[in-house]
Scaffold this motif. Structure first.
Motif, PDB file in Angstrom:
ATOM      1  N   ALA A   1       0.714  -1.092  -0.583  1.00  0.00           N
ATOM      2  CA  ALA A   1      -0.498  -0.255  -0.128  1.00  0.00           C
ATOM      3  C   ALA A   1       0.798   1.315   0.279  1.00  0.00           C
ATOM      4  O   ALA A   1       2.510   1.217  -0.154  1.00  0.00           O
ATOM      5  CB  ALA A   1      -0.555  -0.252   1.154  1.00  0.00           C
ATOM      6  N   ALA A   2       0.597   2.570  -0.241  1.00  0.00           N
ATOM      7  CA  ALA A   2       0.641   3.751  -0.214  1.00  0.00           C
ATOM      8  C   ALA A   2       0.155   4.710  -0.213  1.00  0.00           C
ATOM      9  O   ALA A   2      -0.284   4.404  -0.188  1.00  0.00           O
ATOM     10  CB  ALA A   2       2.092   3.818  -1.658  1.00  0.00           C
ATOM     11  N   ILE A   3       0.618   5.736   0.085  1.00  0.00           N
ATOM     12  CA  ILE A   3       0.143   7.297   0.766  1.00  0.00           C
ATOM     13  C   ILE A   3       0.139   8.207   0.003  1.00  0.00           C
ATOM     14  O   ILE A   3       2.653   7.793   0.086  1.00  0.00           O
ATOM     15  CB  ILE A   3      -0.185   7.359   1.464  1.00  0.00           C
ATOM     16  N   SER A   4       0.359   9.245  -0.748  1.00  0.00           N
ATOM     17  CA  SER A   4       0.850  10.664  -1.374  1.00  0.00           C
ATOM     18  C   SER A   4       0.959  11.271  -0.244  1.00  0.00           C
ATOM     19  O   SER A   4       0.649  11.810   1.286  1.00  0.00           O
ATOM     20  CB  SER A   4      -0.129  11.385  -2.073  1.00  0.00           C
TER      21      SER A   4
ATOM     22  N   GLY B   1      -2.375  13.179   1.455  1.00  0.00           N
ATOM     23  CA  GLY B   1      -2.789  12.158   2.260  1.00  0.00           C
ATOM     24  C   GLY B   1      -4.171  12.223   1.251  1.00  0.00           C
ATOM     25  O   GLY B   1      -4.903  10.829   1.399  1.00  0.00           O
ATOM     26  N   SER B   2      -3.628  12.665   0.200  1.00  0.00           N
ATOM     27  CA  SER B   2      -5.146  12.653  -0.640  1.00  0.00           C
ATOM     28  C   SER B   2      -5.533  11.493  -2.055  1.00  0.00           C
ATOM     29  O   SER B   2      -6.386  10.709  -2.761  1.00  0.00           O
ATOM     30  CB  SER B   2      -5.122  13.440  -1.385  1.00  0.00           C
TER      31      SER B   2
ATOM     32  N   SER C   1      -2.582   4.927   6.322  1.00  0.00           N
ATOM     33  CA  SER C   1      -3.231   6.687   6.192  1.00  0.00           C
ATOM     34  C   SER C   1      -1.694   7.259   7.242  1.00  0.00           C
ATOM     35  O   SER C   1      -0.759   6.284   7.244  1.00  0.00           O
ATOM     36  CB  SER C   1      -4.425   6.327   7.992  1.00  0.00           C
ATOM     37  N   ARG C   2      -1.793   8.367   7.644  1.00  0.00           N
ATOM     38  CA  ARG C   2      -0.364   9.341   7.891  1.00  0.00           C
ATOM     39  C   ARG C   2      -1.115  10.594   8.814  1.00  0.00           C
ATOM     40  O   ARG C   2      -1.774  10.445   8.426  1.00  0.00           O
ATOM     41  CB  ARG C   2       0.092   9.616   6.497  1.00  0.00           C
TER      42      ARG C   2
ATOM     43  N   TYR D   1       0.710   4.470   9.220  1.00  0.00           N
ATOM     44  CA  TYR D   1       0.408   3.140   9.421  1.00  0.00           C
ATOM     45  C   TYR D   1      -0.553   2.535   8.728  1.00  0.00           C
ATOM     46  O   TYR D   1      -0.449   2.921   7.186  1.00  0.00           O
ATOM     47  CB  TYR D   1      -1.005   3.980  10.111  1.00  0.00           C
ATOM     48  N   LEU D   2      -0.050   0.946   8.930  1.00  0.00           N
ATOM     49  CA  LEU D   2      -1.125   0.474   7.533  1.00  0.00           C
ATOM     50  C   LEU D   2      -1.349  -0.537   8.702  1.00  0.00           C
ATOM     51  O   LEU D   2      -1.223  -1.217  10.119  1.00  0.00           O
ATOM     52  CB  LEU D   2      -0.303  -0.349   7.008  1.00  0.00           C
TER      53      LEU D   2
END
Length: 125
Positions: free
Chosen positions: A48-51, A54-55, A70-71, A79-80
């Motif tokens: 998983a990844a997040i910008s 967070g968008s 999430s971050r 977090y995962l």
């Protein structure tokens, strides 16, 4: 940036774990953050990844609906949340940080310059 992953452990099938990754340094929001995993005998794979803001998020197909990334940029944390864990989720999980990773490329491990040490997740049946 230095990364420290934590939260791994032994869990039964169907259980949950939450992994955390703490980043040192400034401008944490400027980094896209990814989780990858490495199981014995397999290549390291995207989870998983997040910008940075967070968008945008991305998940490997087998994790969709079970995992959530999430971050918290104020705390330099990502977090995962892993639910409905399966034996095949057993692996060492790594967090990674990359600058300027476009939302279309969040899944590509070669886009991430910084890697933390892994945390072991073992799912027992």
């Amino acid at each position: 940036v230095q990364l420290q992953a934590s939260g791994g452990g032994l869990v039964q099938v169907g259980g949950s774990l939450r992994l955390s990754c703490t980043a040192s340094g400034r401008a944490f929001s400027g980094y896209s953050m990814g989780w990858f995993r490495h199981a014995p005998g397999k290549e390291r794979e995207f989870v998983a990844a997040i910008s940075g803001s967070g968008s945008s998020t991305d998940y490997a197909d087998s994790m969709k609906g079970r995992f959530a990334i999430s971050r918290d940029n104020a705390k330099n944390l990502v977090y995962l949340q892993m639910n409905s864990l399966k034996p095949e989720d057993t692996a060492v999980y790594f967090c990674a940080a990359g600058v300027g990773v476009g939302s279309w490329y969040l899944f590509k491990k070669n886009k991430y310059e910084y890697w933390g040490q892994g945390t072991l997740v073992t799912v027992s049946s």
